[in-house]
Write an enzyme that holds these catalytic residues in place. Structure first.
Site, PDB file in Angstrom:
ATOM      1  N   HIS A 168       0.831  -1.207   0.000  1.00 18.05           N
ATOM      2  CA  HIS A 168       0.000   0.000   0.000  1.00 18.05           C
ATOM      3  C   HIS A 168       0.868   1.260   0.000  1.00 18.05           C
ATOM      4  O   HIS A 168       0.608   2.221  -0.724  1.00 18.05           O
ATOM      5  CB  HIS A 168      -0.876   0.050   1.260  1.00 18.05           C
ATOM      6  CG  HIS A 168      -2.007  -0.929   1.298  1.00 18.05           C
ATOM      7  ND1 HIS A 168      -2.229  -1.784   2.346  1.00 18.05           N
ATOM      8  CD2 HIS A 168      -3.018  -1.165   0.412  1.00 18.05           C
ATOM      9  CE1 HIS A 168      -3.321  -2.499   2.128  1.00 18.05           C
ATOM     10  NE2 HIS A 168      -3.813  -2.157   0.957  1.00 18.05           N
ATOM     11  N   ARG A 215      -2.041  -5.878  -8.275  1.00 19.40           N
ATOM     12  CA  ARG A 215      -0.972  -6.857  -8.039  1.00 19.40           C
ATOM     13  C   ARG A 215      -1.016  -8.002  -9.017  1.00 19.40           C
ATOM     14  O   ARG A 215      -0.042  -8.694  -9.229  1.00 19.40           O
ATOM     15  CB  ARG A 215      -1.082  -7.422  -6.613  1.00 19.40           C
ATOM     16  CG  ARG A 215      -0.802  -6.417  -5.529  1.00 19.40           C
ATOM     17  CD  ARG A 215      -1.288  -6.913  -4.198  1.00 19.40           C
ATOM     18  NE  ARG A 215      -2.729  -7.142  -4.241  1.00 19.40           N
ATOM     19  CZ  ARG A 215      -3.417  -7.803  -3.335  1.00 19.40           C
ATOM     20  NH1 ARG A 215      -2.804  -8.333  -2.310  1.00 19.40           N
ATOM     21  NH2 ARG A 215      -4.725  -7.951  -3.454  1.00 19.40           N
ATOM     22  N   LYS A 251     -16.431  -5.866   5.249  1.00 19.26           N
ATOM     23  CA  LYS A 251     -15.322  -6.648   5.797  1.00 19.26           C
ATOM     24  C   LYS A 251     -15.284  -6.471   7.294  1.00 19.26           C
ATOM     25  O   LYS A 251     -15.488  -5.362   7.785  1.00 19.26           O
ATOM     26  CB  LYS A 251     -13.990  -6.118   5.243  1.00 19.26           C
ATOM     27  CG  LYS A 251     -13.664  -6.507   3.836  1.00 19.26           C
ATOM     28  CD  LYS A 251     -12.242  -6.063   3.509  1.00 19.26           C
ATOM     29  CE  LYS A 251     -11.847  -6.430   2.096  1.00 19.26           C
ATOM     30  NZ  LYS A 251     -10.509  -5.893   1.764  1.00 19.26           N
ATOM     31  N   SER A 264      -3.113  -7.637   3.310  1.00 18.57           N
ATOM     32  CA  SER A 264      -3.406  -7.386   4.724  1.00 18.57           C
ATOM     33  C   SER A 264      -3.749  -8.698   5.425  1.00 18.57           C
ATOM     34  O   SER A 264      -3.378  -8.903   6.583  1.00 18.57           O
ATOM     35  CB  SER A 264      -4.576  -6.402   4.848  1.00 18.57           C
ATOM     36  OG  SER A 264      -4.250  -5.194   4.215  1.00 18.57           O
TER      37      SER A 264
HETATM   38  N1  COA Z   1      -0.220  -4.097  -1.687  1.00 16.74           N
HETATM   39  C1  COA Z   1      -0.644  -4.974  -0.788  1.00 16.74           C
HETATM   40  N2  COA Z   1      -1.923  -5.350  -0.645  1.00 16.74           N
HETATM   41  C2  COA Z   1      -2.796  -4.769  -1.442  1.00 16.74           C
HETATM   42  C3  COA Z   1      -2.441  -3.831  -2.410  1.00 16.74           C
HETATM   43  C4  COA Z   1      -1.085  -3.500  -2.512  1.00 16.74           C
HETATM   44  N3  COA Z   1      -0.647  -2.618  -3.404  1.00 16.74           N
HETATM   45  N4  COA Z   1      -3.536  -3.455  -3.060  1.00 16.74           N
HETATM   46  C5  COA Z   1      -4.549  -4.130  -2.519  1.00 16.74           C
HETATM   47  N5  COA Z   1      -4.085  -4.932  -1.553  1.00 16.74           N
HETATM   48  C6  COA Z   1      -4.851  -5.898  -0.773  1.00 16.74           C
HETATM   49  C7  COA Z   1      -5.139  -5.456   0.620  1.00 16.74           C
HETATM   50  O1  COA Z   1      -4.088  -5.874   1.448  1.00 16.74           O
HETATM   51  C8  COA Z   1      -6.430  -6.159   0.899  1.00 16.74           C
HETATM   52  O2  COA Z   1      -6.120  -7.484   1.266  1.00 16.74           O
HETATM   53  P1  COA Z   1      -7.077  -8.413   2.140  1.00 16.74           P
HETATM   54  O3  COA Z   1      -8.300  -8.666   1.322  1.00 16.74           O
HETATM   55  O4  COA Z   1      -6.224  -9.586   2.345  1.00 16.74           O
HETATM   56  O5  COA Z   1      -7.390  -7.676   3.419  1.00 16.74           O
HETATM   57  C9  COA Z   1      -7.112  -6.180  -0.462  1.00 16.74           C
HETATM   58  O6  COA Z   1      -6.079  -6.070  -1.406  1.00 16.74           O
HETATM   59  C10 COA Z   1      -8.003  -5.018  -0.747  1.00 16.74           C
HETATM   60  O7  COA Z   1      -7.750  -3.988   0.181  1.00 16.74           O
HETATM   61  P2  COA Z   1      -7.642  -2.458  -0.042  1.00 16.74           P
HETATM   62  O8  COA Z   1      -6.641  -2.062  -1.042  1.00 16.74           O
HETATM   63  O9  COA Z   1      -7.410  -1.889   1.316  1.00 16.74           O
HETATM   64  O10 COA Z   1      -8.993  -2.020  -0.680  1.00 16.74           O
HETATM   65  P3  COA Z   1     -10.435  -2.565  -0.561  1.00 16.74           P
HETATM   66  O11 COA Z   1     -10.666  -3.469  -1.718  1.00 16.74           O
HETATM   67  O12 COA Z   1     -10.728  -3.121   0.767  1.00 16.74           O
HETATM   68  O13 COA Z   1     -11.210  -1.205  -0.704  1.00 16.74           O
HETATM   69  C11 COA Z   1     -12.571   0.441  -1.882  1.00 16.74           C
HETATM   70  C12 COA Z   1     -11.937  -0.922  -1.837  1.00 16.74           C
HETATM   71  C13 COA Z   1     -12.402   1.234  -0.618  1.00 16.74           C
HETATM   72  C14 COA Z   1     -11.939   1.210  -2.993  1.00 16.74           C
HETATM   73  C15 COA Z   1     -14.055   0.152  -2.198  1.00 16.74           C
HETATM   74  O14 COA Z   1     -14.560  -0.783  -1.280  1.00 16.74           O
HETATM   75  C16 COA Z   1     -14.925   1.387  -2.135  1.00 16.74           C
HETATM   76  O15 COA Z   1     -14.785   2.262  -2.938  1.00 16.74           O
HETATM   77  N6  COA Z   1     -15.835   1.445  -1.165  1.00 16.74           N
HETATM   78  C17 COA Z   1     -16.742   2.597  -0.980  1.00 16.74           C
HETATM   79  C18 COA Z   1     -18.178   2.228  -1.312  1.00 16.74           C
HETATM   80  C19 COA Z   1     -18.395   2.325  -2.778  1.00 16.74           C
HETATM   81  O16 COA Z   1     -18.279   3.373  -3.392  1.00 16.74           O
HETATM   82  N7  COA Z   1     -18.743   1.188  -3.355  1.00 16.74           N
HETATM   83  C20 COA Z   1     -18.944   1.089  -4.785  1.00 16.74           C
HETATM   84  C21 COA Z   1     -17.659   0.753  -5.460  1.00 16.74           C
HETATM   85  S1  COA Z   1     -18.042   0.225  -7.070  1.00 16.74           S
END
Ligand code: COA
Length: 164
Positions: A17, A90, A41, A128
């Protein structure tokens, strides 16, 4: 003024991240890291803890704003007058999910742009959940998370003090 948003759950933030955040900061005038209290989550760390961990992970970039947001990303995008959202990619499977979100966000807000930054290869398999798993056994997470937050993560997870 180009404002980019880097949104995520960050439970906890990882080196992957922070790599994306640092690279994004170089591409815009204002970077907002937006921590989502993700209702889909179960998180171990509270929103305030996650915001604080992201802040501590970027001591050299005090100009980067770290905040939390509720609701739709497309609305937050309007609120801060963003030019783009940055997401790390990734793998092919990440890209597929991210592409779905990008398309949905564009339907919600026609000005919505998503920029994908390819993860550094050595960080491509960090997530994560892997950090949480290793830390729950008291394992060495120093290669996976910023040094500034690794003790805090280990202390929390290896004592089994879980939050929902
Ligand atoms: N390096 C390491 N891990 C990464 C990464 C990176 N560069 N990019 C993503 N990840 C991993 C995270 O560790 C996490 O892992 P886990 O599932 O094991 O916990 C997973 O990928 C995703 O986490 P994160 O990057 O924190 O994002 P998310 O997918 O949880 O969040 C949002 C997504 C916030 C962008 C999305 O949920 C959102 O926009 N929500 C708001 C509501 C909304 O508008 N919804 C409609 C969207 S269409």
């Amino acid at each position: 003024m180009r404002t980019y948003i880097y949104p995520g759950t960050f439970d906890p933030p990882t080196n992957g991240h922070m790599d994306v955040a640092r690279r994004a900061a170089r591409l815009c005038d204002r970077l907002i890291i937006a921590v989502l209290p993700n209702r889909n989550k179960k998180t171990v760390f509270s929103v305030d803890e996650r915001v604080e961990m992201v802040r501590k992970s970027l001591p050299d970039l005090p100009e980067v704003e770290v905040t939390c947001f509720q609701g739709l990303l497309a609305d937050f995008y309007r609120q801060v007058d963003a030019s783009a959202v940055v997401r790390g990619s990734r793998s092919e499977s990440d890209f597929r999910l991210e592409a779905e979100m990008a398309v949905a966000n564009r339907l919600l807000n026609t000005r919505f742009e998503t920029i994908f930054l390819l993860s550094r290869i050595e960080l491509s398999f960090t997530s994560s959940s892997i950090v949480r798993e290793v830390a729950s056994y008291g394992g060495d997470i120093s290669g996976m998370v910023p040094a500034e937050i690794s003790t805090e993560i280990l202390e929390r997870l290896s004592t089994g003090d879980k939050q929902s």
